[in-house]
Design a protein around this motif. Structure first.
Motif, PDB file in Angstrom:
ATOM      1  N   GLY A 495       0.822  -1.197   0.000  1.00 18.15           N
ATOM      2  CA  GLY A 495       0.000   0.000   0.000  1.00 18.15           C
ATOM      3  C   GLY A 495       0.857   1.248   0.000  1.00 18.15           C
ATOM      4  N   THR A 496       0.207   2.385  -0.096  1.00 18.75           N
ATOM      5  CA  THR A 496       0.899   3.676  -0.125  1.00 18.75           C
ATOM      6  C   THR A 496       0.515   4.491   1.089  1.00 18.75           C
ATOM      7  N   ILE A 497       1.519   5.022   1.746  1.00 21.45           N
ATOM      8  CA  ILE A 497       1.306   5.903   2.885  1.00 21.45           C
ATOM      9  C   ILE A 497       1.898   7.266   2.565  1.00 21.45           C
ATOM     10  N   ASN A 498       1.573   8.240   3.394  1.00 20.41           N
ATOM     11  CA  ASN A 498       2.134   9.586   3.251  1.00 20.41           C
ATOM     12  C   ASN A 498       3.053   9.897   4.425  1.00 20.41           C
ATOM     13  N   GLY A 499       4.245  10.366   4.119  1.00 21.99           N
ATOM     14  CA  GLY A 499       5.097  10.881   5.169  1.00 21.99           C
ATOM     15  C   GLY A 499       4.602  12.242   5.617  1.00 21.99           C
ATOM     16  N   ASN A 500       4.946  12.649   6.824  1.00 23.83           N
ATOM     17  CA  ASN A 500       4.495  13.929   7.363  1.00 23.83           C
ATOM     18  C   ASN A 500       5.560  14.464   8.312  1.00 23.83           C
ATOM     19  N   ASP A 501       5.848  15.752   8.206  1.00 22.69           N
ATOM     20  CA  ASP A 501       6.830  16.388   9.074  1.00 22.69           C
ATOM     21  C   ASP A 501       6.200  17.295  10.122  1.00 22.69           C
ATOM     22  N   ALA A 502       4.904  17.613   9.979  1.00 19.58           N
ATOM     23  CA  ALA A 502       4.248  18.526  10.923  1.00 19.58           C
ATOM     24  C   ALA A 502       4.084  17.842  12.285  1.00 19.58           C
ATOM     25  N   GLN A 503       4.091  18.649  13.335  1.00 18.28           N
ATOM     26  CA  GLN A 503       3.948  18.130  14.692  1.00 18.28           C
ATOM     27  C   GLN A 503       2.668  18.655  15.327  1.00 18.28           C
ATOM     28  N   THR A 504       1.897  17.758  15.893  1.00 21.73           N
ATOM     29  CA  THR A 504       0.667  18.131  16.575  1.00 21.73           C
ATOM     30  C   THR A 504       0.991  18.744  17.934  1.00 21.73           C
ATOM     31  N   PRO A 505       0.023  19.430  18.555  1.00 18.81           N
ATOM     32  CA  PRO A 505       0.254  19.918  19.922  1.00 18.81           C
ATOM     33  C   PRO A 505       0.609  18.796  20.891  1.00 18.81           C
ATOM     34  N   PHE A 506       0.005  17.633  20.729  1.00 20.96           N
ATOM     35  CA  PHE A 506       0.329  16.520  21.630  1.00 20.96           C
ATOM     36  C   PHE A 506       1.771  16.067  21.429  1.00 20.96           C
ATOM     37  N   VAL A 507       2.228  16.019  20.184  1.00 21.68           N
ATOM     38  CA  VAL A 507       3.613  15.628  19.925  1.00 21.68           C
ATOM     39  C   VAL A 507       4.569  16.640  20.544  1.00 21.68           C
ATOM     40  N   ARG A 508       4.265  17.916  20.404  1.00 20.13           N
ATOM     41  CA  ARG A 508       5.180  18.954  20.908  1.00 20.13           C
ATOM     42  C   ARG A 508       5.229  18.988  22.430  1.00 20.13           C
ATOM     43  N   HIS A 509       4.071  18.799  23.075  1.00 17.89           N
ATOM     44  CA  HIS A 509       4.001  19.042  24.520  1.00 17.89           C
ATOM     45  C   HIS A 509       3.784  17.785  25.352  1.00 17.89           C
ATOM     46  N   GLY A 510       3.421  16.686  24.739  1.00 19.56           N
ATOM     47  CA  GLY A 510       3.216  15.461  25.490  1.00 19.56           C
ATOM     48  C   GLY A 510       1.969  15.492  26.356  1.00 19.56           C
ATOM     49  N   ASP A 511       1.978  14.670  27.379  1.00 24.48           N
ATOM     50  CA  ASP A 511       0.803  14.490  28.239  1.00 24.48           C
ATOM     51  C   ASP A 511       0.737  15.601  29.288  1.00 24.48           C
ATOM     52  N   ARG A 512       0.450  16.803  28.838  1.00 27.97           N
ATOM     53  CA  ARG A 512       0.338  17.933  29.770  1.00 27.97           C
ATOM     54  C   ARG A 512      -0.799  17.724  30.759  1.00 27.97           C
ATOM     55  N   LEU A 513      -1.889  17.148  30.284  1.00 26.96           N
ATOM     56  CA  LEU A 513      -3.045  16.939  31.156  1.00 26.96           C
ATOM     57  C   LEU A 513      -2.696  15.996  32.305  1.00 26.96           C
TER      58      LEU A 513
END
Length: 548
Positions: A495-513
């Motif tokens: 199959g075909t997937i897409n690479g991605n370089d953007a970072q979500t808020p969760f990726v940047r900050h982790g489990d802040r909650l």
């Protein structure tokens, strides 16, 4: 209990069963995630009824509720180790019941100081929610960890409801579940028309607004087009009849045949399951006969790389034990064993990651240094007598094009805050390499596969899962399953997937909650403890102490 009414006792056990059923169904049946939003209501009603009936030893009702919840959802552990399953189910339920008991204790203290019933009940529930979230956050970090039933995982079959996991992660789902249950319980038990009206409106908004926001995000999300063709290999080797039974050379030959059948000139990655080969020298992997055979295949196909699951070893020429998990070789040297993922092409091995969230009793002896007797004790009941080696943090594995991918090994895909660290370090897509045949044809492998859908949303990364005997598949960044294989079938998937370089808020900050909940629990718990001690010294809490 100050009453001998059998109907009252029967009602209590119906509430116990109601909680267990409502909270278990989302983990077992597709599209029933919404039931988790009301699943704790019977437990809150049980708590209220036990207080009103002044039932002694009420802890056992809560414990029974959580035991049933654990048994209904994860009974399949039995097929790996009956003794281990009993221990895991009872201990995990015990932790849950203890957390609920702490919340209940806080509620008693709050009710002694707050005379307005609705405010007291709301304060009690809020303290319980903070306590539960703090516990879940800590539970992801300790060695004796089994976060399979993190409440936020209840949406594993309903990812469209929780697209906002890209902000808060799965612990945000746990918070949403508990807040909705608390709000619905308050609405059901409110007295007075005005309280009922406003509490009902509040509960409805708390349920519906996140779902609406999630649907909007689902419909509007677009993946960046950066296509990569991948091939997943599902060898379907019986995990109970592999090592020492089937020659590795025969397994290698079959793997090469399966790759040759499926790869095309456009294929960029071949992904194999966990621990497909073994005895790979971690420092000199090119000396492995298996890797030499794979590289011969890859050299004929420039641009093709492999993500390989392997058991690796590292040797130490030291007299002193070099690591906590090191084992003696018998000649004065030591060695470590690792459950690893390696990226290679026809010329070299570019990097490797070592599984570090290990299965207690199977891959790690929890707190082995503090409790050295645990290893021999666990081994007597079919577990491991020693631990695998680990590394300090999740890594993004380099690839031939100078970019990276993330590899979650086995049940590491249940650890959202751990796996997102690979994305933060540059992983363009994620993979799960696993061996899910240990559990048989049970909900276990289906739950595991669908956990990856939640990780896809948190990271906004396509995920490729390669399972030896479970289900392999491809999942996009919205958590949609694009393709998957049948269970217990030797097959391949392209199959075909897409690479991605953007970072979500969760990726940047982790489990802040989770971190915030931990701090809030320490502050609130200390305040309530001071109030409780003060109450006992003044005699204010004596009459309530017997109603625990």
């Amino acid at each position: 209990m100050k009453t001998n009414d059998k109907h009252a006792k029967g009602g209590l056990w119906l509430l116990v069963a109601g909680f267990a059923v409502l909270m278990s169904l989302p983990f077992l049946v597709p599209h029933l995630g919404f039931l988790a939003l009301v699943g704790f209501v019977p437990l809150f009603m049980l708590d209220r009824a036990l207080r009103e009936l002044q039932v002694r030893h009420s802890f056992w009702y809560y414990y029974a509720a959580f035991v049933l919840f654990n048994v209904f959802t994860t009974f399949w552990i039995w097929f790996v180790s009956p003794v281990g399953a009993v221990a895991a189910l009872l201990l995990n339920a015990l932790q849950m019941a203890a957390v609920f008991a702490i919340g209940r204790w806080g509620g008693r203290v709050i009710r002694r100081h707050e005379k307005r019933p609705l405010v007291a009940e709301a304060g009690s529930l809020l303290f319980f929610i903070v306590t539960w979230l703090a516990w879940e956050h800590i539970y992801f970090e300790v060695e004796l960890s089994w976060p399979w039933l993190c409440l936020g995982n209840a949406f594993l079959y309903s990812p469209r409801m929780v697209q906002w996991y890209e902000i808060f992660g799965a612990l945000g789902g746990s918070a949403w579940i508990l807040l909705c249950n608390a709000a619905i319980f308050l609405a059901l038990t409110a007295t007075g028309r005005r309280q009922q009206r406003w509490s009902t409106v509040g509960a409805a908004l708390l349920v519906l607004v996140p779902i609406l926001c999630s649907e909007i995000r689902y419909a509007s999300y677009r993946e960046t087009q950066d296509p990569l063709e991948v091939v997943v290999i599902q060898p379907n080797v019986d995990p109970f009849a592999k090592y020492g039974v089937q020659p590795q050379s025969a397994l290698d030959a079959r793997l090469v045949e399966l790759m040759a059948q499926e790869v095309t000139p456009d294929t960029r990655f071949v992904i194999t399951p966990e621990t497909f080969t073994y005895n790979v020298n971690a420092e000199q992997p090119l000396t492995s006969p298996s890797i030499a055979r794979y590289q011969a295949f890859l050299r004929e196909r420039p641009g093709l790389q492999m993500l390989l699951g392997a058991l690796t070893v590292r040797f130490y020429d030291t007299k002193a034990k070099p690591t906590r998990s090191a084992l003696p070789l018998g000649d004065g040297r030591w060695y470590d064993r690792y459950n690893a993922a390696l990226v290679l092409d026809g010329t070299q091995v570019y990097g490797q990651y070592v599984k570090s969230k290990l299965v207690p009793g199977v891959e790690i002896i929890p707190y082995e240094n503090l409790l050295p007797f645990l290893g021999p004790f666990i081994a007597k009941f079919g577990g491991s007598s020693s631990s695998y080696g680990t590394q300090d943090d999740m890594e993004a594995i380099p690839t031939a094009d100078g970019k990276a991918l993330g590899a979650m090994i086995c049940y590491e895909s249940a650890y959202g805050d751990w796996s997102r660290r690979a994305t933060k370090k540059g992983a363009r897509f994620l993979s799960v390499i696993t061996n899910d045949g240990w559990w048989g044809d049970t909900p276990g492998y289906r739950q595991h596969f669908n956990f990856a859908r939640l990780r896809a949303i948190e990271n906004r990364r396509d995920i490729v899962q390669a399972a030896n005997t479970g289900t392999s598949g491809i999942i996009n960044q919205r958590g949609d399953v694009l393709a998957k294989t049948p269970y217990w079938v030797e097959t391949t998937l392209r199959g075909t997937i897409n690479g991605n370089d953007a970072q979500t808020p969760f990726v940047r900050h982790g489990d802040r909650l989770g971190r915030l909940s931990g701090y809030a629990f320490l502050v609130l718990g200390l305040m309530l403890l001071v109030f409780s001690v003060s109450d006992r010294r003044s005699g204010r809490g004596k009459s309530a102490a017997g109603n625990a």
